[in-house]
Design a protein around this motif. Structure first.
Motif: not given
Length: 344
Positions: A193-206
């Motif tokens: 249901e939600m647009k996947v924000d790859i950049e935000a996800m990777c930023n959180v993990l880093k």
């Protein structure tokens, strides 16, 4: 009264509880129940077995379904509908209880509307995506299995300082991924249901790794949509009788993206049919029993074209056509609550 009962679509914990509840009510009223084998396939072929108070007394704790299941769609072939109607008459049935998800209950609704067949629906799906009911049985067991799997994966992720992407079921609805991810303290959750924000996800993990957390868990629903440029494809082009393409591979894709963008070693795990298996939770045993009892009572009352449902704490009945008209996707507020934890 002679009543047929079938279980269609994917199996899930709690199906036998429903069967037991319906048989008890109809049997107590002096009726007879025939269990149709392998969903709508058994209804078409007229293959059934008597279900009694005695042979259903000790099935509550069992996972899966004693009747077997399939994804057969009678409406895919007009001749199958004719065979189904003929089998219904030959078996001497007065009513039919269909236990299943949107596809199975969609067939029950069509048979009621097109041929005035006396159908009753009972909502079943681990995806929790059926309208008109607050919860479907099987969902609670499923998210607990996912949560326990995440807990186990966390220990190996921490030991090896890796990120692990956990792929859950959920074609159109992210209920499993969201609730299991919340319960498992996932670092990030991806849902259809939600647009996947790859950049935000990777930023959180880093940033979490920079802050000292050397491992991570990402939970991804199989139906999460990754931008085409990232290379997402379905596992194969095969479709079932209801036109659904087999999904799979998003977990592997997300893991490769994370490793490429962050440089952190990343693995993926597809939970797959583990989510459907095993003994039902206490919640699903109780909910399944109550829904089965409710379905049996609708048959006795001759209230056909209806589906039993849970609303609040009450078992109610709703029109089948309302229940299958629209999928119940993830409530955005659930994801918003989960997203509070997608920060460093």
């Amino acid at each position: 009264m002679k009543v047929g009962i079938l279980t269609g679509g994917g199996d899930c914990p709690g199906l036998n509880a429903v069967i037991r509840g319906a048989v008890r009510v109809i049997g107590n009223a002096g009726g007879e129940v025939i269990g149709l084998q392998r969903g709508w396939r058994g209804a078409i072929d007229g293959i059934g077995t008597p279900l009694t108070l005695e042979n259903t007394a000790d099935i509550l704790w069992k996972g899966g379904t004693i009747l077997g299941s399939s994804r057969t769609n009678p409406y895919k072939n007009p001749e199958d509908v004719k065979k189904l109607l003929a089998s219904y008459e030959r078996l001497g049935l007065d009513a039919l209880i269909a236990i299943g998800g949107d596809d199975t209950l969609g067939v029950a609704n069509k048979l009621y509307n097109d041929h005035k067949l006396n159908t009753i629906g009972c909502p079943k799906t681990i995806d929790n995506d059926l309208s008109c009911t607050d919860v479907t049985f099987g969902f609670d067991t499923s998210i607990n299995i996912c949560m326990e799997s995440i807990d186990r994966l966390r220990t190996t992720a921490e030991s090896h300082q890796r990120i692990i992407v956990v792929e859950t079921m959920g074609r159109h609805a992210g209920w499993i991924a969201c609730e299991a991810g919340m319960a498992g303290s996932a670092d990030y959750i991806l849902v259809p249901e939600m647009k996947v924000d790859i950049e935000a996800m990777c930023n959180v993990l880093k940033k979490r790794r920079e802050a000292g957390k050397m491992w991570g868990i990402v939970v991804a629903s199989e139906g999460a949509v990754i931008a085409p440029e990232e290379g997402y494809v379905t596992s194969n082009a095969k479709v079932d009788d209801f036109g659904h393409v087999s999904l799979g591979g998003v977990g592997e894709l997300v893991a490769s993206i994370i490793e490429k963008r962050t440089g952190i070693e990343t693995r993926h795990v597809i939970l797959g049919h583990l989510q459907r298996g095993g003994t039902p939770s206490a919640y699903d045993r109780v909910l399944g029993t109550r829904l089965g009892v409710g379905a049996g009572r609708l048959v006795i009352a001759k209230k056909f074209g209806r589906m039993v449902a849970l609303q609040g704490t009450s078992i109610v009945d709703v029109a089948l056509q309302d229940a299958v008209g629209k999928l119940k996707t993830l409530d955005p507020s659930f994801y918003q609550d989960a997203a509070e934890f997608f920060t460093v």
